[in-house]
Design a protein around this motif. Structure first.
Motif, mmCIF file in Angstrom:
data_model
loop_
_atom_site.group_PDB
_atom_site.id
_atom_site.type_symbol
_atom_site.label_atom_id
_atom_site.label_comp_id
_atom_site.label_asym_id
_atom_site.label_seq_id
_atom_site.Cartn_x
_atom_site.Cartn_y
_atom_site.Cartn_z
ATOM 1 N N LYS A 54 -45.854 1.617 24.101
ATOM 2 C CA LYS A 54 -44.850 0.625 24.476
ATOM 3 C C LYS A 54 -43.788 1.338 25.302
ATOM 4 O O LYS A 54 -43.655 2.559 25.228
ATOM 5 N N PRO A 55 -43.052 0.601 26.121
ATOM 6 C CA PRO A 55 -42.019 1.243 26.941
ATOM 7 C C PRO A 55 -41.014 1.973 26.057
ATOM 8 O O PRO A 55 -40.842 1.626 24.884
ATOM 9 N N ALA A 56 -40.340 2.958 26.641
ATOM 10 C CA ALA A 56 -39.416 3.766 25.844
ATOM 11 C C ALA A 56 -38.115 4.038 26.590
ATOM 12 O O ALA A 56 -38.073 4.068 27.815
ATOM 13 N N LEU A 57 -37.083 4.232 25.802
ATOM 14 C CA LEU A 57 -35.790 4.700 26.284
ATOM 15 C C LEU A 57 -35.522 6.000 25.538
ATOM 16 O O LEU A 57 -35.634 6.045 24.308
ATOM 17 N N ILE A 58 -35.219 7.061 26.270
ATOM 18 C CA ILE A 58 -34.987 8.363 25.649
ATOM 19 C C ILE A 58 -33.560 8.802 25.947
ATOM 20 O O ILE A 58 -33.164 8.916 27.114
ATOM 21 N N ASP A 59 -32.797 9.020 24.898
ATOM 22 C CA ASP A 59 -31.400 9.432 24.979
ATOM 23 C C ASP A 59 -31.321 10.942 24.796
ATOM 24 O O ASP A 59 -31.637 11.452 23.729
ATOM 25 N N PHE A 60 -30.938 11.667 25.849
ATOM 26 C CA PHE A 60 -30.684 13.107 25.756
ATOM 27 C C PHE A 60 -29.209 13.250 25.411
ATOM 28 O O PHE A 60 -28.345 12.815 26.187
ATOM 29 N N TYR A 61 -28.914 13.851 24.249
ATOM 30 C CA TYR A 61 -27.548 13.882 23.734
ATOM 31 C C TYR A 61 -27.243 15.225 23.073
ATOM 32 O O TYR A 61 -28.126 16.069 22.905
ATOM 33 N N ALA A 62 -25.982 15.393 22.680
ATOM 34 C CA ALA A 62 -25.564 16.540 21.866
ATOM 35 C C ALA A 62 -24.606 16.022 20.794
ATOM 36 O O ALA A 62 -23.881 15.043 21.019
ATOM 37 N N SER A 63 -24.599 16.695 19.658
ATOM 38 C CA SER A 63 -23.789 16.242 18.527
ATOM 39 C C SER A 63 -22.289 16.298 18.822
ATOM 40 O O SER A 63 -21.516 15.537 18.256
ATOM 41 N N TRP A 64 -21.845 17.175 19.714
ATOM 42 C CA TRP A 64 -20.422 17.336 20.011
ATOM 43 C C TRP A 64 -19.929 16.414 21.123
ATOM 44 O O TRP A 64 -18.745 16.353 21.417
ATOM 45 N N CYS A 65 -20.819 15.676 21.756
ATOM 46 C CA CYS A 65 -20.507 14.867 22.943
ATOM 47 C C CYS A 65 -19.880 13.520 22.552
ATOM 48 O O CYS A 65 -20.524 12.700 21.904
ATOM 49 N N GLY A 66 -18.646 13.301 22.977
ATOM 50 C CA GLY A 66 -17.942 12.050 22.673
ATOM 51 C C GLY A 66 -18.652 10.812 23.193
ATOM 52 O O GLY A 66 -18.896 9.867 22.439
ATOM 53 N N LYS A 90 -34.459 9.798 20.725
ATOM 54 C CA LYS A 90 -33.300 10.657 20.962
ATOM 55 C C LYS A 90 -33.786 12.101 21.017
ATOM 56 O O LYS A 90 -34.621 12.494 20.228
ATOM 57 N N VAL A 91 -33.233 12.859 21.960
ATOM 58 C CA VAL A 91 -33.531 14.283 22.082
ATOM 59 C C VAL A 91 -32.204 15.034 22.023
ATOM 60 O O VAL A 91 -31.342 14.837 22.889
ATOM 61 N N ASN A 92 -32.044 15.865 21.000
ATOM 62 C CA ASN A 92 -30.844 16.686 20.865
ATOM 63 C C ASN A 92 -30.987 17.874 21.812
ATOM 64 O O ASN A 92 -31.833 18.743 21.609
ATOM 65 N N THR A 93 -30.167 17.908 22.850
ATOM 66 C CA THR A 93 -30.294 18.935 23.884
ATOM 67 C C THR A 93 -29.977 20.337 23.354
ATOM 68 O O THR A 93 -30.431 21.321 23.933
ATOM 69 N N GLU A 94 -29.222 20.427 22.260
ATOM 70 C CA GLU A 94 -28.928 21.736 21.673
ATOM 71 C C GLU A 94 -30.134 22.290 20.924
ATOM 72 O O GLU A 94 -30.379 23.484 20.923
ATOM 73 N N LYS A 95 -30.886 21.390 20.283
ATOM 74 C CA LYS A 95 -32.062 21.818 19.518
ATOM 75 C C LYS A 95 -33.315 21.920 20.398
ATOM 76 O O LYS A 95 -34.261 22.614 20.042
ATOM 77 N N GLU A 96 -33.334 21.204 21.512
ATOM 78 C CA GLU A 96 -34.508 21.157 22.387
ATOM 79 C C GLU A 96 -34.118 21.495 23.830
ATOM 80 O O GLU A 96 -34.285 20.689 24.747
ATOM 81 N N PRO A 97 -33.608 22.724 24.058
ATOM 82 C CA PRO A 97 -33.157 23.078 25.406
ATOM 83 C C PRO A 97 -34.282 23.068 26.442
ATOM 84 O O PRO A 97 -34.041 22.786 27.621
ATOM 85 N N GLU A 98 -35.503 23.341 26.024
ATOM 86 C CA GLU A 98 -36.615 23.353 26.979
ATOM 87 C C GLU A 98 -36.861 21.960 27.564
ATOM 88 O O GLU A 98 -37.159 21.817 28.744
ATOM 89 N N LEU A 99 -36.720 20.917 26.732
ATOM 90 C CA LEU A 99 -36.864 19.547 27.239
ATOM 91 C C LEU A 99 -35.750 19.229 28.229
ATOM 92 O O LEU A 99 -35.983 18.575 29.244
ATOM 93 N N SER A 100 -34.552 19.698 27.925
ATOM 94 C CA SER A 100 -33.418 19.471 28.831
ATOM 95 C C SER A 100 -33.684 20.096 30.190
ATOM 96 O O SER A 100 -33.441 19.474 31.227
#
Length: 144
Positions: A54-66, A90-100
């Motif tokens: 199914k279609p997807a929306l992927i949010d690249f984020y960080a826990s400290w980002c307002g 959701k992809v946490n950019t701090e935990k998954e830097p390679e994806l970022s």
């Protein structure tokens, strides 16, 4: 009687949570999950091939980002509203830097809209719920 009510509420909550985990909440992706559920960019780096059902929306984020914190509850609401028709990851950019790095994420939040057919589209920065709905409907569900 009071304990029966608590049990009934507890069971109802459990069932509600089971449903949420399957269809109605955002889903955190690791790199391994991404390679299985979205795209295996390591095996096929030159051609986009979406692996989802199914279609997807992927949010690249960080826990400290307002702005990311402002977007998170909107995405949870949209996951509940769209249910089975759209996956919201959701992809946490701090935990998954390679994806970022693989997706050129330089600012967060960055949002990748992945339709079933065609190439994904990236949006950068926080969006309103109305803007998210419009993008989901037009890009992912092809509604006008």
């Amino acid at each position: 009687m009071h304990s029966e009510e608590i049990t009934a509420c507890s069971n109802a909550q459990t069932n509600h949570n089971d449903k949420n985990e399957k269809n109605m909440t955002t889903i955190e992706l690791t790199k391994a999950d991404f390679l299985k559920k979205v795209a295996d960019y390591e095996t096929n780096p030159t051609e986009w091939k979406y692996l989802g059902d199914k279609p997807a929306l992927i949010d690249f984020y960080a826990s400290w980002c307002g702005p990311c914190k402002m977007v998170a509850p909107i995405l949870e609401e949209l996951a509940a509203e769209y249910g089975d028709s759209v996956a919201i990851y959701k992809v946490n950019t701090e935990k998954e830097p390679e994806l970022s790095v693989a997706f050129g994420i330089r600012s967060i939040p960055s949002l990748l809209f992945v339709p079933m057919d065609g190439l994904p589209q990236m949006a950068r920065g926080a969006m309103s719920k109305a803007d998210f709905r419009q993008a989901i409907d037009e890009i992912l569900l092809h509604k006008k």
